[in-house]
Structure formats: structure tokens, C-alpha cells
Design a protein around this motif. Sequence first.
Motif, mmCIF file in Angstrom:
data_model
loop_
_atom_site.group_PDB
_atom_site.id
_atom_site.type_symbol
_atom_site.label_atom_id
_atom_site.label_comp_id
_atom_site.label_asym_id
_atom_site.label_seq_id
_atom_site.Cartn_x
_atom_site.Cartn_y
_atom_site.Cartn_z
ATOM 1 N N SER A 35 34.768 63.930 40.233
ATOM 2 C CA SER A 35 35.860 64.133 39.369
ATOM 3 C C SER A 35 36.560 65.256 39.715
ATOM 4 N N ASN A 36 37.889 65.074 39.347
ATOM 5 C CA ASN A 36 38.855 66.210 39.649
ATOM 6 C C ASN A 36 40.009 66.172 38.544
ATOM 7 N N PRO A 37 39.892 67.143 37.466
ATOM 8 C CA PRO A 37 40.908 67.162 36.379
ATOM 9 C C PRO A 37 42.133 67.674 36.805
ATOM 10 N N HIS A 38 42.417 68.169 38.160
ATOM 11 C CA HIS A 38 43.631 68.235 38.555
ATOM 12 C C HIS A 38 44.385 67.167 39.387
ATOM 13 N N VAL A 39 43.704 66.072 39.331
ATOM 14 C CA VAL A 39 44.098 64.924 40.219
ATOM 15 C C VAL A 39 44.783 63.674 38.879
ATOM 16 N N GLN A 40 46.069 63.497 39.013
ATOM 17 C CA GLN A 40 46.678 62.631 38.178
ATOM 18 C C GLN A 40 46.463 61.364 38.665
ATOM 19 N N GLY A 41 46.050 60.423 37.967
ATOM 20 C CA GLY A 41 46.071 59.148 38.248
ATOM 21 C C GLY A 41 44.360 58.823 38.723
ATOM 22 N N SER A 42 43.293 59.585 38.316
ATOM 23 C CA SER A 42 42.120 59.599 38.803
ATOM 24 C C SER A 42 41.347 58.141 38.187
ATOM 25 N N GLY A 43 42.139 57.575 37.205
ATOM 26 C CA GLY A 43 41.576 56.286 36.835
ATOM 27 C C GLY A 43 41.894 55.149 37.899
ATOM 28 N N VAL A 44 43.092 55.226 38.522
ATOM 29 C CA VAL A 44 43.457 54.342 39.628
ATOM 30 C C VAL A 44 42.561 54.497 40.804
ATOM 31 N N ALA A 45 41.933 55.809 40.992
ATOM 32 C CA ALA A 45 40.955 55.528 42.074
ATOM 33 C C ALA A 45 39.640 54.873 41.788
ATOM 34 N N VAL A 46 39.439 55.120 40.584
ATOM 35 C CA VAL A 46 37.969 54.280 40.042
ATOM 36 C C VAL A 46 38.475 52.848 40.184
ATOM 37 N N GLU A 47 39.481 52.534 39.616
ATOM 38 C CA GLU A 47 39.937 51.154 39.788
ATOM 39 C C GLU A 47 39.897 50.499 41.002
ATOM 40 N N ARG A 48 40.631 51.279 42.366
ATOM 41 C CA ARG A 48 40.595 50.743 43.474
ATOM 42 C C ARG A 48 39.171 50.700 44.301
ATOM 43 N N LEU A 49 38.290 51.545 43.743
ATOM 44 C CA LEU A 49 37.116 51.532 44.405
ATOM 45 C C LEU A 49 36.168 50.376 43.994
ATOM 46 N N THR A 50 36.538 50.131 42.342
ATOM 47 C CA THR A 50 35.899 49.267 41.982
ATOM 48 C C THR A 50 36.464 47.835 42.565
ATOM 49 N N ALA A 51 37.720 47.895 42.888
ATOM 50 C CA ALA A 51 38.366 46.470 43.255
ATOM 51 C C ALA A 51 37.472 46.228 44.767
ATOM 52 N N VAL A 52 37.361 47.375 45.587
ATOM 53 C CA VAL A 52 36.758 47.090 46.827
ATOM 54 C C VAL A 52 35.419 46.774 46.810
ATOM 55 N N LEU A 53 34.555 46.898 45.875
ATOM 56 C CA LEU A 53 33.216 46.605 45.544
ATOM 57 C C LEU A 53 33.322 44.990 45.051
ATOM 58 N N ALA A 54 34.146 44.761 44.265
ATOM 59 C CA ALA A 54 34.742 43.333 43.900
ATOM 60 C C ALA A 54 34.886 42.442 45.034
ATOM 61 N N LEU A 55 35.862 42.946 45.890
ATOM 62 C CA LEU A 55 36.082 42.142 47.192
ATOM 63 C C LEU A 55 35.008 41.939 48.195
ATOM 64 N N GLN A 56 34.010 42.816 47.977
ATOM 65 C CA GLN A 56 32.803 42.594 48.594
ATOM 66 C C GLN A 56 31.618 41.897 47.919
ATOM 67 N N GLY A 57 32.183 41.295 46.891
ATOM 68 C CA GLY A 57 31.039 40.482 46.012
ATOM 69 C C GLY A 57 29.829 41.312 45.524
ATOM 70 N N ARG A 58 29.967 42.427 45.105
ATOM 71 C CA ARG A 58 28.770 43.106 44.651
ATOM 72 C C ARG A 58 29.138 43.396 43.078
ATOM 73 N N LYS A 59 28.029 42.970 42.324
ATOM 74 C CA LYS A 59 27.963 43.381 40.907
ATOM 75 C C LYS A 59 27.931 44.908 40.816
ATOM 76 N N THR A 60 28.822 45.385 39.937
ATOM 77 C CA THR A 60 29.147 46.916 40.051
ATOM 78 C C THR A 60 28.958 47.273 38.449
ATOM 79 N N LEU A 61 28.317 48.292 38.250
ATOM 80 C CA LEU A 61 28.480 49.137 36.836
ATOM 81 C C LEU A 61 29.375 50.427 37.293
ATOM 82 N N VAL A 62 30.274 50.366 36.580
ATOM 83 C CA VAL A 62 31.192 51.638 36.677
ATOM 84 C C VAL A 62 30.748 52.619 35.470
ATOM 85 N N VAL A 63 30.417 54.007 35.712
ATOM 86 C CA VAL A 63 30.021 54.983 34.798
ATOM 87 C C VAL A 63 31.177 55.742 34.789
ATOM 88 N N ASP A 64 32.027 56.006 33.808
ATOM 89 C CA ASP A 64 33.196 56.850 33.935
ATOM 90 C C ASP A 64 32.902 57.950 33.109
#
Length: 263
Positions: A35-64
Amino acid sequence: MNSVNDGNGAWTVDQADGLRRLFARTGCVVLPLVSNPHVQGSGVAVERLTAVLALQGRKTLVVDAGETSPPPDESSVLGLAPCIEHLSPTIAYLAARGLPRRFVDTRGSAAHLLDELTRLVPDAQAVLLHASAADLVRLCTGRMLRPMVLSSGEPESVKHAYAGMKLLVQRSGWKSFDLVMMGPDRSERMASIAATLGECADQFVGACLHDWAGIDELAPPQQPPGAALRRLVSAHFQAESRGAAASWQRDSAMGQATSGPRS
């Protein structure tokens, strides 16, 4: 698991056989995102990475669990199961800011938290673990992982990203990283920042920047993740399939498979 006689009449566990059985199992791959507190929109990064995993058909647990992530529900003091939100058939989410430190044991390890979470979501194929560098060490030290470092084009965020890599090298021994940049994918400026971070990591802490990808937080949510980001995520699973021991194995299983101390 086989037992052998040690020559003194005592039976001991065949550790090699135990290790073979342990790593023959398919584990849950951990993708650590620093994580990086100086990055605005870090939640978007988590969402996009999760989207990649979903497109790959992987069951994902996100620990935020980043510094600016949401805190866990108050009921987490009683148990974590009610706090895990099942957002879709393939995505489970846990708001976890501050949670790793509540699980720290006398050795400074919080690995029991991931043990518990993989028990609660046993069919998870991936854990996207968004946390500070210090908390990632507490959660995963002793595991062979390649953290993804989050940054943007802002100088303070780049400094924080480098500091995170340095801390991880010093405390965990991880020396291979990926970089996730908040900005236009593969733009000239982003490429220059990635190259500079890679050179600093190599020259000053002996670490290697394996790959990088950009995430444009202004892009429409329905836009598919970029090719560079998909490649970056896929590489973590390819490394696991080559036997790089990147997958998470519960400490309890490790203890049963070997007679030595837990990692």
C-alpha cells in the motif's frame, strides 16, 4: 508420511517425504500489494487487480489492509466470518485496516490471520493482500513471494514505494518486485519512473524490478484491464506452477509436514 528409525530405537518423521506431500498440494496464491498512502485512488488499483483475477476465473479473497483502507467491522473482535463480504461468486472482500497487528504473536508474526482467512474461504485460489510493507512482513515473512509495489507519478509516492521495497528487502529478504503505477499504461513518463525505481532498487538494495503495469484511474470501470496488468498478474501463477513456492500453505499444515520450526 513415513517414519524412520534413527538408530537409537526412536522413530522420527521422514522430513523429505513430508515436504513432498506438502508441495504436491495446490495452494492459494498470495499476491501482495504494498500500500501507499500517497497514492490517490489506491482503491481503484485493488479493484482493477481483482477484475483481472475475475477475468481469469479465479476465486479471490481481497484482504484490504492498507493505511487508507476501510477498518474492519466492530464484530471482528468476535470472529472474522461475518466480516467477509461475498461480492460475487468469485470475489470475497474483507475490510482490514489495522487488523494484522491484532494477530501479532510473540514472534512478531501475524501469519495466523491468513491461516484463519484461508480456513474461512477454503475455495479461494488467490488472496489479494493490500497492506503496508511492515504488515506484509508480519503476515508473510518466510514465504517466497514477489510483492507488487504501488506508486503514482507524484514524488512522495515514488519515495514511499522505494522505501517499501527497501524495508521488505531488509526484513523479509524478498528481492524481486513488480510495480503497479497509477497513470496511463506504458506512458513515457510512467516508463521513466519505473526505470528509475528499478535502477535504485538494483543499485542500492540489490533488488530486481521484474515487471510493471499502469492503471488509469480515470478509465471507465467497464473498460477491460490492460494487457500489461493481465500479464503481470498471470506471471505470479506461472511462477507458482513452476514450483517457486509462491503459494500460501497454512502454518498448521507446515507444522504437520515437517518436524522443524514453522517458517
